[in-house]
Design a protein around this motif. Structure first.
Motif, PDB file in Angstrom:
ATOM      1  N   ASP A  61       0.818  -1.212   0.000  1.00 41.34           N
ATOM      2  CA  ASP A  61       0.000   0.000   0.000  1.00 41.34           C
ATOM      3  C   ASP A  61       0.850   1.258   0.000  1.00 41.34           C
ATOM      4  OD1 ASP A  61      -2.588  -1.155   0.090  1.00 41.34           O
ATOM      5  OD2 ASP A  61      -2.133  -1.803   2.123  1.00 41.34           O
TER       6      ASP A  61
ATOM      7  N   LEU B   8       2.483   4.925  -6.838  1.00 39.25           N
ATOM      8  CA  LEU B   8       1.540   4.444  -7.853  1.00 39.25           C
ATOM      9  C   LEU B   8       2.247   4.181  -9.169  1.00 39.25           C
ATOM     10  CD1 LEU B   8      -1.346   3.864  -8.719  1.00 39.25           C
ATOM     11  CD2 LEU B   8      -1.611   6.288  -9.237  1.00 39.25           C
TER      12      LEU B   8
ATOM     13  N   LEU C  36     -10.767   1.750  -9.007  1.00 34.49           N
ATOM     14  CA  LEU C  36      -9.918   1.909  -7.840  1.00 34.49           C
ATOM     15  C   LEU C  36      -8.816   0.862  -7.856  1.00 34.49           C
ATOM     16  CD1 LEU C  36     -12.650   2.434  -5.088  1.00 34.49           C
ATOM     17  CD2 LEU C  36     -10.981   4.137  -5.817  1.00 34.49           C
ATOM     18  N   LEU C  37      -7.646   1.247  -7.370  1.00 37.40           N
ATOM     19  CA  LEU C  37      -6.583   0.270  -7.209  1.00 37.40           C
ATOM     20  C   LEU C  37      -6.971  -0.700  -6.098  1.00 37.40           C
ATOM     21  CD1 LEU C  37      -3.387   2.519  -7.431  1.00 37.40           C
ATOM     22  CD2 LEU C  37      -4.401   1.109  -9.216  1.00 37.40           C
TER      23      LEU C  37
ATOM     24  N   SER D 186      -7.088  -2.792  -2.785  1.00 41.79           N
ATOM     25  CA  SER D 186      -6.569  -2.495  -1.446  1.00 41.79           C
ATOM     26  C   SER D 186      -7.325  -3.313  -0.413  1.00 41.79           C
ATOM     27  CB  SER D 186      -6.705  -1.004  -1.121  1.00 41.79           C
ATOM     28  OG  SER D 186      -6.358  -0.742   0.224  1.00 41.79           O
TER      29      SER D 186
ATOM     30  N   HIS E  29     -11.340   8.266  -3.137  1.00 42.64           N
ATOM     31  CA  HIS E  29     -10.227   7.326  -3.261  1.00 42.64           C
ATOM     32  C   HIS E  29      -9.691   7.278  -4.694  1.00 42.64           C
ATOM     33  CE1 HIS E  29      -9.945   5.696   0.764  1.00 42.64           C
ATOM     34  NE2 HIS E  29     -11.271   5.649   0.824  1.00 42.64           N
TER      35      HIS E  29
ATOM     36  N   CYS F 176      -7.283  10.039  -4.764  1.00 47.54           N
ATOM     37  CA  CYS F 176      -6.067   9.653  -4.031  1.00 47.54           C
ATOM     38  C   CYS F 176      -5.213   8.687  -4.847  1.00 47.54           C
ATOM     39  CB  CYS F 176      -6.444   9.020  -2.695  1.00 47.54           C
ATOM     40  SG  CYS F 176      -7.161  10.186  -1.503  1.00 47.54           S
ATOM     41  N   ASP F 177      -5.852   7.764  -5.574  1.00 48.24           N
ATOM     42  CA  ASP F 177      -5.095   6.850  -6.433  1.00 48.24           C
ATOM     43  C   ASP F 177      -4.373   7.609  -7.538  1.00 48.24           C
ATOM     44  OD1 ASP F 177      -5.851   4.642  -4.996  1.00 48.24           O
ATOM     45  OD2 ASP F 177      -7.356   3.937  -6.431  1.00 48.24           O
TER      46      ASP F 177
ATOM     47  N   SER G 275      -1.446   9.541  -6.211  1.00 55.21           N
ATOM     48  CA  SER G 275      -0.508   8.742  -5.404  1.00 55.21           C
ATOM     49  C   SER G 275      -0.508   9.120  -3.927  1.00 55.21           C
ATOM     50  CB  SER G 275       0.918   8.872  -5.973  1.00 55.21           C
ATOM     51  OG  SER G 275       0.974   8.451  -7.311  1.00 55.21           O
TER      52      SER G 275
ATOM     53  N   GLU H  89      -2.053   5.274   1.606  1.00 58.28           N
ATOM     54  CA  GLU H  89      -3.200   4.859   2.412  1.00 58.28           C
ATOM     55  C   GLU H  89      -3.214   5.535   3.785  1.00 58.28           C
ATOM     56  OE1 GLU H  89      -5.687   3.157   1.525  1.00 58.28           O
ATOM     57  OE2 GLU H  89      -5.085   2.029  -0.256  1.00 58.28           O
TER      58      GLU H  89
ATOM     59  N   ARG I 164      -4.897   8.944   3.932  1.00 53.90           N
ATOM     60  CA  ARG I 164      -6.301   9.084   3.518  1.00 53.90           C
ATOM     61  C   ARG I 164      -7.256   9.095   4.708  1.00 53.90           C
ATOM     62  NH1 ARG I 164      -6.733   5.297  -1.953  1.00 53.90           N
ATOM     63  NH2 ARG I 164      -4.623   5.753  -2.757  1.00 53.90           N
TER      64      ARG I 164
END
Length: 396
Positions: A3, A7, A36-37, A39, A97, A100-101, A104, A107, A110
């Motif tokens: 995490d 990115l 979303l990536l 997680s 999110h 945020c992805d 980069s 976690e 966030r």
């Protein structure tokens, strides 16, 4: 550990694994929506469950006198029954999110979030949705914090500052149909290069367009044509429109003379775009390599061209997008081209410490859109490209 990986690094690893598929020139026909990536902190669940089930690596502060599980149960029961329309919260959390992805954001940053991250995410949506909707998204993220046992991330005065800024921007900027594109990055370019066959004329043309567009902060329409037979009508870049010069120190630079551009008045002559020598990603080397592959001495053929059946053809916008997005989609990278290339170059120069006004002038921006991108960039806790692996760039 996964995490906390950057990115771009994760994207680079992923794209290397699909080399053979990408080289086969068989990308999916249409780009998928942003995803979303993966997680462990965001399990797959219904939208109305996200506010409860999505969490973060940081433990919430203790809020009870003892560790009696009864208190935790009562708190969770009360919080769940206090929620209004949970589906709306889930939609807002997904957008948060995604932002945020794309930028980069690790976690652990966030939850709990920060004023810089939340204001940046808010500014990125202005012009795409109304101010009231933006504030509802912020409220949903704030509620998520409370449900997870954290204080609300924005102080009253910080929320007022966000409202004040959004209100002013809403007055002067009409609502857009689509949000601003996420910027292309240096590492994205390197990842794409791994999948291009630079012995191919077409792939070499694609590579030259990528580098000229990125480092020249150019619009895709200035580098490609809409149709293969509309090059003359669109007054595309010819070989004669590319010149090489040297500065006082003897360093070479290239000039792309645009006969047609968004910021060029009708009958207003030409508009020059400068590209300079870079290290491992050099647009001048890419253009020179392409010209050697295509060959010929005709200076009126398209600068970014390739030959098929003995006929020199321009690179069309659709063929360029199909090739590049095919690589990105196969790698699961959440970028589709538009202004991604142009704003990516601007973001790169800013992260190198170039003056904002110089970047704006070199990129030929006249609208408020540039100021919005810059504001979001300045409020990011960490710039997109700050590591030592990024080559030093020359700007004009």
């Amino acid at each position: 550990m996964a995490d906390h990986l950057p990115l771009e690094f994760a994207q680079l690893v992923a794209i290397e694994a699909i080399a053979q598929a990408a080289r086969a020139h068989q990308p999916p026909p249409l780009p998928p929506p942003l995803h979303l990536l993966p997680s462990i902190y965001r399990p797959d669940c219904a939208a109305n469950d996200r506010v409860r089930l999505w969490f973060g690596p940081n433990p919430p502060p203790s809020s009870f006198l003892t560790r009696d599980p009864l208190f935790a149960y009562l708190r969770e029961l009360g919080a769940n029954n206090s929620l209004a329309v949970q589906t709306n919260y889930g939609s807002a959390l997904r957008k948060y999110h995604l932002f945020c992805d794309l930028f980069s954001v690790e976690e652990h940053r966030r939850l709990p979030s920060s004023f810089a991250i939340l204001q940046s995410s808010s500014l990125r949506t202005i012009g795409t949705i109304g101010t009231d909707t933006v504030l509802k998204y912020l409220s949903a993220v704030s509620t998520w914090h409370v449900v997870q046992g954290f204080p609300r991330p924005l102080l009253p005065q910080q929320l007022e500052e966000v409202k004040f800024t959004l209100k002013g921007l809403a007055r002067i900027m009409p609502t857009r149909k689509r949000p601003p594109r996420p910027p292309m990055t240096i590492n994205n370019l390197r990842a794409i290069k791994l999948q291009l066959d630079l012995t191919s004329q077409f792939d070499s043309a694609v590579w030259a367009i990528l580098l000229c567009g990125f480092f020249g902060m150019m619009r895709l329409g200035e580098l490609t044509t809409k149709k293969k037979d509309s090059f003359v009508e669109e007054e595309g870049l010819r070989r004669r429109d590319y010149e090489i010069g040297r500065d006082r120190e003897g360093t070479g630079y290239g000039i792309l003379r645009l006969r047609r551009a968004k910021t060029l008045a009708v009958g207003g002559g030409t508009q020059d775009v400068f590209i300079t020598q870079q290290e491992d990603l050099c647009p001048m080397q890419a253009v020179n390599h392409l010209q050697q592959l295509v060959g010929g001495v005709d200076v009126d053929v398209p600068l970014f061209s390739w030959s098929k059946d003995g006929v020199v053809r321009p690179v069309t916008r659709s063929s360029f997008l199909k090739r590049v997005n095919g690589i990105l989609i196969a790698a699961g990278i959440n970028i589709t081209f538009g202004h991604s290339l142009r704003i990516g170059g601007a973001t790169f120069y800013l992260s190198e410490g170039r003056p904002v006004e110089l970047v704006r002038i070199a990129g030929r921006w006249k609208s408020l859109a540039f100021e919005l991108y810059i504001r979001a960039f300045e409020l990011s806790v960490e710039p997109l490209e700050t590591s030592s692996e990024v080559p030093s760039a020359r700007l004009g």
